[in-house]
Design a protein around this motif. Sequence first.
Motif, mmCIF file in Angstrom:
data_model
loop_
_atom_site.group_PDB
_atom_site.id
_atom_site.type_symbol
_atom_site.label_atom_id
_atom_site.label_comp_id
_atom_site.label_asym_id
_atom_site.label_seq_id
_atom_site.Cartn_x
_atom_site.Cartn_y
_atom_site.Cartn_z
ATOM 1 N N ALA A 1 0.830 -1.207 0.000
ATOM 2 C CA ALA A 1 0.000 0.000 0.000
ATOM 3 C C ALA A 1 0.864 1.256 0.000
ATOM 4 N N GLN A 2 1.937 1.231 0.781
ATOM 5 C CA GLN A 2 2.839 2.392 0.827
ATOM 6 C C GLN A 2 3.458 2.638 -0.550
ATOM 7 N N ALA A 3 3.913 1.567 -1.189
ATOM 8 C CA ALA A 3 4.518 1.714 -2.522
ATOM 9 C C ALA A 3 3.479 2.188 -3.545
ATOM 10 N N LEU A 4 2.273 1.644 -3.465
ATOM 11 C CA LEU A 4 1.211 2.079 -4.381
ATOM 12 C C LEU A 4 0.884 3.554 -4.187
ATOM 13 N N ARG A 5 0.827 3.973 -2.925
ATOM 14 C CA ARG A 5 0.535 5.384 -2.636
ATOM 15 C C ARG A 5 1.632 6.281 -3.198
ATOM 16 N N LEU A 6 2.886 5.866 -3.013
ATOM 17 C CA LEU A 6 4.000 6.649 -3.546
ATOM 18 C C LEU A 6 3.956 6.719 -5.070
ATOM 19 N N LYS A 7 3.425 5.681 -5.686
ATOM 20 C CA LYS A 7 3.319 5.642 -7.145
ATOM 21 C C LYS A 7 2.101 6.429 -7.646
ATOM 22 N N GLY A 8 1.232 6.852 -6.719
ATOM 23 C CA GLY A 8 0.066 7.644 -7.098
ATOM 24 C C GLY A 8 -1.218 6.846 -7.188
ATOM 25 N N ASP A 9 -1.186 5.549 -6.882
ATOM 26 C CA ASP A 9 -2.365 4.696 -6.936
ATOM 27 C C ASP A 9 -3.025 4.659 -5.552
ATOM 28 N N VAL A 10 -3.741 5.735 -5.228
ATOM 29 C CA VAL A 10 -4.355 5.864 -3.905
ATOM 30 C C VAL A 10 -5.466 4.825 -3.726
ATOM 31 N N ALA A 11 -6.251 4.575 -4.773
ATOM 32 C CA ALA A 11 -7.329 3.585 -4.674
ATOM 33 C C ALA A 11 -6.754 2.194 -4.390
ATOM 34 N N GLY A 12 -5.686 1.833 -5.079
ATOM 35 C CA GLY A 12 -5.034 0.548 -4.836
ATOM 36 C C GLY A 12 -4.452 0.475 -3.432
ATOM 37 N N ALA A 13 -3.884 1.583 -2.967
ATOM 38 C CA ALA A 13 -3.333 1.632 -1.613
ATOM 39 C C ALA A 13 -4.440 1.418 -0.588
ATOM 40 N N LEU A 14 -5.577 2.068 -0.781
ATOM 41 C CA LEU A 14 -6.697 1.906 0.158
ATOM 42 C C LEU A 14 -7.208 0.465 0.171
ATOM 43 N N ARG A 15 -7.263 -0.178 -1.004
ATOM 44 C CA ARG A 15 -7.692 -1.590 -1.051
ATOM 45 C C ARG A 15 -6.739 -2.462 -0.235
ATOM 46 N N ASP A 16 -5.434 -2.229 -0.402
ATOM 47 C CA ASP A 16 -4.456 -3.024 0.344
ATOM 48 C C ASP A 16 -4.511 -2.728 1.838
ATOM 49 N N LEU A 17 -4.717 -1.481 2.214
ATOM 50 C CA LEU A 17 -4.817 -1.140 3.641
ATOM 51 C C LEU A 17 -6.047 -1.790 4.263
ATOM 52 N N ASP A 18 -7.163 -1.765 3.534
ATOM 53 C CA ASP A 18 -8.362 -2.435 4.026
ATOM 54 C C ASP A 18 -8.104 -3.933 4.210
ATOM 55 N N ALA A 19 -7.397 -4.545 3.252
ATOM 56 C CA ALA A 19 -7.079 -5.979 3.336
ATOM 57 C C ALA A 19 -6.185 -6.260 4.541
ATOM 58 N N ALA A 20 -5.174 -5.433 4.753
ATOM 59 C CA ALA A 20 -4.256 -5.634 5.886
ATOM 60 C C ALA A 20 -5.006 -5.529 7.215
ATOM 61 N N ILE A 21 -5.896 -4.565 7.325
ATOM 62 C CA ILE A 21 -6.654 -4.372 8.564
ATOM 63 C C ILE A 21 -7.589 -5.559 8.791
ATOM 64 N N ARG A 22 -8.230 -6.025 7.718
ATOM 65 C CA ARG A 22 -9.128 -7.176 7.830
ATOM 66 C C ARG A 22 -8.349 -8.440 8.201
ATOM 67 N N LEU A 23 -7.233 -8.682 7.533
ATOM 68 C CA LEU A 23 -6.432 -9.883 7.802
ATOM 69 C C LEU A 23 -5.841 -9.877 9.211
ATOM 70 N N GLY A 24 -5.466 -8.704 9.694
ATOM 71 C CA GLY A 24 -4.871 -8.587 11.027
ATOM 72 C C GLY A 24 -5.883 -8.628 12.151
ATOM 73 N N ARG A 25 -7.170 -8.637 11.805
ATOM 74 C CA ARG A 25 -8.252 -8.715 12.790
ATOM 75 C C ARG A 25 -8.105 -7.680 13.910
ATOM 76 N N GLY A 26 -7.688 -6.464 13.508
ATOM 77 C CA GLY A 26 -7.641 -5.364 14.464
ATOM 78 C C GLY A 26 -6.498 -5.403 15.457
ATOM 79 N N ARG A 27 -5.495 -6.244 15.208
ATOM 80 C CA ARG A 27 -4.367 -6.361 16.147
ATOM 81 C C ARG A 27 -3.045 -6.363 15.390
ATOM 82 N N GLY A 28 -2.007 -5.991 16.111
ATOM 83 C CA GLY A 28 -0.654 -6.129 15.586
ATOM 84 C C GLY A 28 -0.101 -4.888 14.907
#
Length: 189
Positions: A90-117
Amino acid sequence: MGSANDRAVLQTIFNPSTPFGDVPGLDEDEDVEQEEEESAFAPELLEQVKDLELQGVSAAESGDLSAALERFNVAIRLLPERASAYNNRAQALRLKGDVAGALRDLDAAIRLGRGRGRAVCQSLVQRGLIHQLQDRQDDARRDFQQAARLGSAFARRQLVLLNPYSALCNQMLGEMMAKLRNPDVTGSD
């Protein structure tokens, strides 16, 4: 030595610009939590994925976002249920200008981490910053609040900045502490 709360109070008194409770070593359970989360993965595969992520971070830091994304993509293909690579990609996507892709990856990371870590905490901070840039202050505040609960000092500082009353109180406390430290210095009061 005193309790963690005692250290937090002293930290606030001597360093009023830091958020309350931001004491190094206060969140010692974080490493244990991360080890527990990662024990679900095969150790050899986990090491390979961590190495790919380190390579990706290094490539991104040197400005080679394509190589970074390639490494993160491989890491995600190898362990698609691990949050960390999504956060890094997500960080790399954001730096590349793909904010929508970054948000998708951040949502996935938060979901996979189940709110912890750590990966969830970092993802919440990144998503909060994107929300701020998009002038979605309520969404940013929610993400920073969650990240602060997970131990992010940066998120706590962002919450202070989003709250004008808290910022004013912090400023006044800082001025008072400066006067107490240097009583001979007279202000223009």
